[in-house]
Design an enzyme around this catalytic site. Sequence first.
Site, mmCIF file in Angstrom:
data_model
loop_
_atom_site.group_PDB
_atom_site.id
_atom_site.type_symbol
_atom_site.label_atom_id
_atom_site.label_comp_id
_atom_site.label_asym_id
_atom_site.label_seq_id
_atom_site.Cartn_x
_atom_site.Cartn_y
_atom_site.Cartn_z
ATOM 1 N N THR A 1 -10.748 46.643 -38.168
ATOM 2 C CA THR A 1 -11.354 45.713 -37.210
ATOM 3 C C THR A 1 -12.184 46.500 -36.205
ATOM 4 O O THR A 1 -11.676 47.393 -35.524
ATOM 5 C CB THR A 1 -10.269 44.902 -36.480
ATOM 6 O OG1 THR A 1 -9.628 44.044 -37.423
ATOM 7 C CG2 THR A 1 -10.868 44.053 -35.379
ATOM 8 N N LYS B 1 -14.371 45.073 -40.664
ATOM 9 C CA LYS B 1 -14.224 43.668 -40.293
ATOM 10 C C LYS B 1 -14.773 43.435 -38.888
ATOM 11 O O LYS B 1 -14.354 44.082 -37.935
ATOM 12 C CB LYS B 1 -12.743 43.268 -40.350
ATOM 13 C CG LYS B 1 -12.429 41.842 -39.918
ATOM 14 C CD LYS B 1 -10.939 41.582 -40.074
ATOM 15 C CE LYS B 1 -10.563 40.178 -39.640
ATOM 16 N NZ LYS B 1 -10.638 39.996 -38.174
ATOM 17 N N SER C 1 -1.590 42.234 -40.043
ATOM 18 C CA SER C 1 -2.154 42.714 -38.784
ATOM 19 C C SER C 1 -1.441 43.961 -38.262
ATOM 20 O O SER C 1 -0.235 44.144 -38.472
ATOM 21 C CB SER C 1 -2.050 41.603 -37.729
ATOM 22 O OG SER C 1 -2.379 42.079 -36.443
ATOM 23 N N TYR D 1 -6.492 48.830 -36.410
ATOM 24 C CA TYR D 1 -7.245 49.242 -35.235
ATOM 25 C C TYR D 1 -7.181 50.764 -35.199
ATOM 26 O O TYR D 1 -6.097 51.338 -35.298
ATOM 27 C CB TYR D 1 -6.639 48.682 -33.947
ATOM 28 C CG TYR D 1 -6.739 47.191 -33.788
ATOM 29 C CD1 TYR D 1 -7.961 46.581 -33.509
ATOM 30 C CD2 TYR D 1 -5.611 46.378 -33.905
ATOM 31 C CE1 TYR D 1 -8.054 45.209 -33.362
ATOM 32 C CE2 TYR D 1 -5.701 45.001 -33.753
ATOM 33 C CZ TYR D 1 -6.917 44.429 -33.481
ATOM 34 O OH TYR D 1 -7.015 43.060 -33.341
ATOM 35 N N HIS E 1 -13.756 37.393 -35.119
ATOM 36 C CA HIS E 1 -12.364 37.451 -34.651
ATOM 37 C C HIS E 1 -11.838 36.059 -34.306
ATOM 38 O O HIS E 1 -11.072 35.879 -33.362
ATOM 39 C CB HIS E 1 -12.248 38.380 -33.435
ATOM 40 C CG HIS E 1 -10.955 39.135 -33.368
ATOM 41 N ND1 HIS E 1 -10.855 40.446 -33.706
ATOM 42 C CD2 HIS E 1 -9.696 38.754 -32.994
ATOM 43 C CE1 HIS E 1 -9.606 40.858 -33.541
ATOM 44 N NE2 HIS E 1 -8.881 39.839 -33.117
#
Length: 386
Positions: A171, A252, A107, A145, A276
């Site tokens: 994402t 995603k 992440s 991100y 999510h």
Amino acid sequence: MTKIASLDDIERLAHQKLDKNALDYYSSGAQDELTLRDNIRAFDRYQIRPRVLRDVSCVNTDVKLFGNKFASPIFIAPAAMQKMAHPEGEKATVRAAFRKNIAVGISTMTTTGFDELWETVQPILNEKKTQAEEIYNPTLWFQLYVYKDRARSLDIIRKAERNGFTAVVVTVDTPVLGRRLADIKNEFALPPHLSLANFTDILESESDANGGVKSTNISMIAKCITQAVDPSLTWEDMKWLKRQTKLPVLVKGVLTAQDAVLAVEHGMDGIVVSNHGGRQLDTAPATIDALAEVAEAVNGRIPVLMDGGVRRGTDVFKALALGAKGVFLGRPNLWGLAYNGEEGVCTMLDLINEEFRLAMALAGCTKISDINKTFIQRSPTYSAKL
């Protein structure tokens, strides 16, 4: 102690170890948590149609994606702040994934730096090079991100490239942070001895503005997202991003056929069907319900993967029958970490992979390519057709 026989057992033991701050952060969803709960329940709406009298004495779960060969289509999803679950955090996760020869997502909100992650798997990779058995390609995928500051986005992509990552998973379902009531009520905060490796500059500037007080609480995290992440992101920006790296770029957060088609048209290398983990838009569809629509729209042009609610080997089988090339496990990894660190994650992966292998054999499939839509049907309890 009762023998661990399923992922539910690991989750129960993990809940006993985690404090309320971490447990509620990991386990909660957005608003009324309707999507969170439906992600799991939705798998019960599908049934497996087994074929019999097939030779299933040898079942192979190998899968190839983006030039890499993995021992299983069951991967580990990117999940934030893993050091709240275990002191080794993301390092324990990647070691387990590499030991089991699968892909693991990391992440943006990691509590471990990229360089540490790459270093921690080197002994495993060196050991594998000396083995005579068939070589797999366990690998790191980076969840990104896209920042308002494009230079910052490029900097973190370059850092990922230098540290052995082999795919970028963007994402796109978080232009703003979902409203998570548990975090608001608990006034969630990252423990003071931990930090967000990719947001240290923003957090330090906020600390200076607060007179040196260091507090990575839910409002601060939301502020990081608001300050850094670009809510104006469009498909044209994704085309720009694709030009900036030679790594495969997956999008995603896709839940509709319309967006699936746009992903293909704008040159994306893959799609992850995801809501999510029920943490963004509540009442969005369960991912297993959205999967078939997305897979049909893509029609094999790029790989489709999914996450959300996968807890059993039969869940994996159903996802592959509906068109997924692989699935990601999010919370189960966190529960494995909390239960017993790296060994807990390995135990979790062993359990669900054995369940999946058993599901394949009992359904009459010996390899991943055997699994298709003819092996699944909508439960008669539910009226909607596949």
